[in-house]
Write a protein that holds these residues in place. Sequence first.
Motif, PDB file in Angstrom:
ATOM      1  N   LEU A  24       0.726  -1.207   0.052  1.00 47.76           N
ATOM      2  CA  LEU A  24       0.043   0.014   0.216  1.00 47.76           C
ATOM      3  C   LEU A  24       0.928   1.261   0.034  1.00 47.76           C
ATOM      4  O   LEU A  24       0.334   2.427  -0.169  1.00 47.76           O
ATOM      5  CB  LEU A  24      -1.054   0.167   1.309  1.00 47.76           C
ATOM      6  N   LEU A 126     -14.425   3.137  10.169  1.00 47.25           N
ATOM      7  CA  LEU A 126     -14.654   1.875   9.442  1.00 47.25           C
ATOM      8  C   LEU A 126     -15.476   0.952  10.072  1.00 47.25           C
ATOM      9  O   LEU A 126     -16.378   0.169   9.237  1.00 47.25           O
ATOM     10  CB  LEU A 126     -13.282   1.317   8.845  1.00 47.25           C
ATOM     11  N   GLU A 163      -4.957  -6.986   8.789  1.00 48.48           N
ATOM     12  CA  GLU A 163      -4.321  -6.563   7.363  1.00 48.48           C
ATOM     13  C   GLU A 163      -5.582  -6.035   6.444  1.00 48.48           C
ATOM     14  O   GLU A 163      -5.204  -4.750   5.748  1.00 48.48           O
ATOM     15  CB  GLU A 163      -3.685  -7.548   6.702  1.00 48.48           C
ATOM     16  N   PHE A 164      -6.807  -6.122   6.484  1.00 51.08           N
ATOM     17  CA  PHE A 164      -7.850  -5.535   5.805  1.00 51.08           C
ATOM     18  C   PHE A 164      -8.322  -4.186   6.200  1.00 51.08           C
ATOM     19  O   PHE A 164      -9.247  -3.587   5.841  1.00 51.08           O
ATOM     20  CB  PHE A 164      -8.993  -6.562   5.532  1.00 51.08           C
ATOM     21  N   LEU A 166      -5.882  -1.913   7.120  1.00 45.51           N
ATOM     22  CA  LEU A 166      -5.089  -1.190   6.704  1.00 45.51           C
ATOM     23  C   LEU A 166      -5.709  -0.210   5.455  1.00 45.51           C
ATOM     24  O   LEU A 166      -6.249  -0.757   4.513  1.00 45.51           O
ATOM     25  CB  LEU A 166      -3.623  -1.845   6.236  1.00 45.51           C
ATOM     26  N   ARG A 167      -4.998   1.008   5.395  1.00 47.34           N
ATOM     27  CA  ARG A 167      -5.330   1.921   4.312  1.00 47.34           C
ATOM     28  C   ARG A 167      -4.232   2.507   3.830  1.00 47.34           C
ATOM     29  O   ARG A 167      -3.432   2.710   4.516  1.00 47.34           O
ATOM     30  CB  ARG A 167      -6.601   2.854   4.766  1.00 47.34           C
ATOM     31  N   ALA A 168      -4.220   2.841   2.333  1.00 51.16           N
ATOM     32  CA  ALA A 168      -2.919   3.498   1.902  1.00 51.16           C
ATOM     33  C   ALA A 168      -2.833   4.964   2.290  1.00 51.16           C
ATOM     34  O   ALA A 168      -3.805   5.587   2.789  1.00 51.16           O
ATOM     35  CB  ALA A 168      -3.169   3.554   0.399  1.00 51.16           C
ATOM     36  N   SER A 170      -2.414   7.720   0.705  1.00 44.59           N
ATOM     37  CA  SER A 170      -3.183   8.689  -0.024  1.00 44.59           C
ATOM     38  C   SER A 170      -4.679   8.676   0.720  1.00 44.59           C
ATOM     39  O   SER A 170      -5.366   9.751   0.763  1.00 44.59           O
ATOM     40  CB  SER A 170      -3.502   8.432  -1.528  1.00 44.59           C
ATOM     41  N   GLU A 171      -5.459   7.673   1.094  1.00 48.49           N
ATOM     42  CA  GLU A 171      -6.597   7.716   1.567  1.00 48.49           C
ATOM     43  C   GLU A 171      -6.674   8.316   2.986  1.00 48.49           C
ATOM     44  O   GLU A 171      -7.560   9.098   3.173  1.00 48.49           O
ATOM     45  CB  GLU A 171      -7.110   6.170   1.878  1.00 48.49           C
TER      46      GLU A 171
ATOM     47  N   HIS B  21      -7.628  -4.671  -3.563  1.00 44.02           N
ATOM     48  CA  HIS B  21      -6.952  -6.047  -3.003  1.00 44.02           C
ATOM     49  C   HIS B  21      -8.063  -6.719  -2.506  1.00 44.02           C
ATOM     50  O   HIS B  21      -8.763  -5.874  -1.375  1.00 44.02           O
ATOM     51  CB  HIS B  21      -5.954  -5.501  -1.993  1.00 44.02           C
ATOM     52  N   SER B  22      -8.164  -7.980  -2.731  1.00 39.05           N
ATOM     53  CA  SER B  22      -9.144  -8.951  -1.905  1.00 39.05           C
ATOM     54  C   SER B  22      -8.675 -10.254  -1.938  1.00 39.05           C
ATOM     55  O   SER B  22      -7.860 -10.584  -2.795  1.00 39.05           O
ATOM     56  CB  SER B  22     -10.562  -8.648  -2.745  1.00 39.05           C
ATOM     57  N   ASP B  23      -9.350 -10.979  -0.986  1.00 39.51           N
ATOM     58  CA  ASP B  23      -9.108 -12.464  -0.962  1.00 39.51           C
ATOM     59  C   ASP B  23      -9.467 -13.217  -2.024  1.00 39.51           C
ATOM     60  O   ASP B  23      -8.744 -14.354  -2.303  1.00 39.51           O
ATOM     61  CB  ASP B  23      -8.989 -12.933   0.545  1.00 39.51           C
ATOM     62  N   ILE B  86     -14.929   1.174   2.406  1.00 36.75           N
ATOM     63  CA  ILE B  86     -15.451   0.014   2.083  1.00 36.75           C
ATOM     64  C   ILE B  86     -14.518  -1.237   2.388  1.00 36.75           C
ATOM     65  O   ILE B  86     -13.197  -1.259   2.342  1.00 36.75           O
ATOM     66  CB  ILE B  86     -15.765  -0.581   0.314  1.00 36.75           C
ATOM     67  N   HIS B  87     -14.883  -2.131   3.340  1.00 36.68           N
ATOM     68  CA  HIS B  87     -14.084  -3.252   3.655  1.00 36.68           C
ATOM     69  C   HIS B  87     -14.677  -4.673   3.430  1.00 36.68           C
ATOM     70  O   HIS B  87     -13.784  -5.382   3.607  1.00 36.68           O
ATOM     71  CB  HIS B  87     -13.841  -2.945   5.282  1.00 36.68           C
ATOM     72  N   LYS B  93     -13.379  -9.845   1.641  1.00 36.93           N
ATOM     73  CA  LYS B  93     -12.816  -8.498   2.545  1.00 36.93           C
ATOM     74  C   LYS B  93     -11.757  -7.874   1.465  1.00 36.93           C
ATOM     75  O   LYS B  93     -11.155  -8.495   0.723  1.00 36.93           O
ATOM     76  CB  LYS B  93     -11.997  -9.141   3.571  1.00 36.93           C
ATOM     77  N   VAL B  94     -12.029  -6.718   1.481  1.00 35.00           N
ATOM     78  CA  VAL B  94     -11.458  -5.890   0.493  1.00 35.00           C
ATOM     79  C   VAL B  94     -10.836  -4.474   0.978  1.00 35.00           C
ATOM     80  O   VAL B  94     -11.055  -4.080   2.112  1.00 35.00           O
ATOM     81  CB  VAL B  94     -12.242  -5.264  -0.492  1.00 35.00           C
ATOM     82  N   ILE B  95      -9.529  -4.253   0.234  1.00 33.71           N
ATOM     83  CA  ILE B  95      -9.034  -2.803   0.627  1.00 33.71           C
ATOM     84  C   ILE B  95      -8.921  -1.927  -0.789  1.00 33.71           C
ATOM     85  O   ILE B  95      -8.386  -2.454  -1.918  1.00 33.71           O
ATOM     86  CB  ILE B  95      -7.724  -3.050   0.773  1.00 33.71           C
ATOM     87  N   PHE B  96      -9.419  -0.757  -0.706  1.00 36.28           N
ATOM     88  CA  PHE B  96      -9.368  -0.056  -2.039  1.00 36.28           C
ATOM     89  C   PHE B  96      -8.021   0.618  -1.855  1.00 36.28           C
ATOM     90  O   PHE B  96      -7.790   1.567  -0.882  1.00 36.28           O
ATOM     91  CB  PHE B  96     -10.619   0.906  -2.066  1.00 36.28           C
ATOM     92  N   GLN B  97      -7.340   0.671  -2.859  1.00 32.16           N
ATOM     93  CA  GLN B  97      -5.967   1.562  -2.947  1.00 32.16           C
ATOM     94  C   GLN B  97      -6.327   2.540  -4.013  1.00 32.16           C
ATOM     95  O   GLN B  97      -6.310   2.200  -5.206  1.00 32.16           O
ATOM     96  CB  GLN B  97      -4.801   0.769  -2.887  1.00 32.16           C
TER      97      GLN B  97
END
Lengths: 215, 129
Positions: A24, A126, A163-164, A166-168, A170-171, B21-23, B86-87, B93-97
């Motif tokens: 990230l 979140l 780990e899910f 975490l945010r980058a 820029s966010e 990013h997602s599983d 959004i998670h 489970k997702v991470i938006f970058q």
Amino acid sequence: MKLWDYCVLADSDLGEVAKIAGKLGWDGLCVFGGEAGTGKAGAEMVRGLMIEEKNSEQMRKKVRSERKKFGIIAVMGTSDDMNRAACETSGVDLLLPRGGTRIDVVMAKLAREKNVRIGFEFGQLLHSTLEERGALFSQMLKNAKSVKKSRAPFAIVSGALSEFGLRAPSELMAFGRVLGFDSPEIRDAMSGKALEENRKRLSGRWIMPGVEVEK
Amino acid sequence: MKLRRPPSMKEKRHYVIFRMHSDIPVPYEDMKGAVMNSVLNWMGEKGFSLSNAKMIRNLWDGGKQEGWLSCTPKSVDDVKMSLALIHQIGDAKVIFQVLRVSGTIKSGREKAGMRSLASAAAEAAGKKG
């Protein structure tokens, strides 16, 4: 400039956390719980201590006794009194106001004098429901206004539980801008400045801010 | 003669390029629904309409799970926040970058290190030939 996330609460599978943080764009994480260290790949990790005492005197005792063992000492601000006590304690690095507790201008000024960073935790938003999120964000905006007015140090943190969470960077920068901070201030808040002083403390040559033993 | 709006009257747009990013892989429709719902929840109906947020279907890369979202320049930070909130999508489970924010699709592709549209079209034509 290196970018640090000062509050990751995940205590399991830290290797995966470091790997995803590296992807990230983080250079380092401060982890509360679990064993920290530099992973094979990904972000560097520093171990921190989270103090969750209800009594402010006990909190101060713990800060004094544990100060030289950890890279970062954070206090969970579960009440307004605890927030005030944390702002008055110079050994505290990070204060995380929880559950919509308040930081007023007087507290923020004290925090500036004692160099206590006021944390704004993205993870709280979140993991909250829509109704809770409105109230939490409203209080965060008020706290941010006080921090900005008194020019107190602050930190924008993810507060990730895994780990899910975490945010980058820029966010989190966008989160900071939505709170009303300027981009240079936010970048400064995410830099590893807070750790530099603490690394000196951990080196054993540190006496007090500005005073070191030269060998 | 056909009356046209001058280019200066055109509404400005910014393009937010993001990676998910997602599983497990998430289909486009589910991702779009989650993103739009999150933008609506965060910004409200008025903010959503003012932001003019739109997902660009043609630029979705299912393999890399990368997509493009257009919005007004003023609402970029709020759109980023909405993405960050959004998670989970379904069971994944997702991470938006957010990779880049650009003013045009062309510059966005260049900044994000993607192939230009012209080279992609030329390659596609070469394959057909």
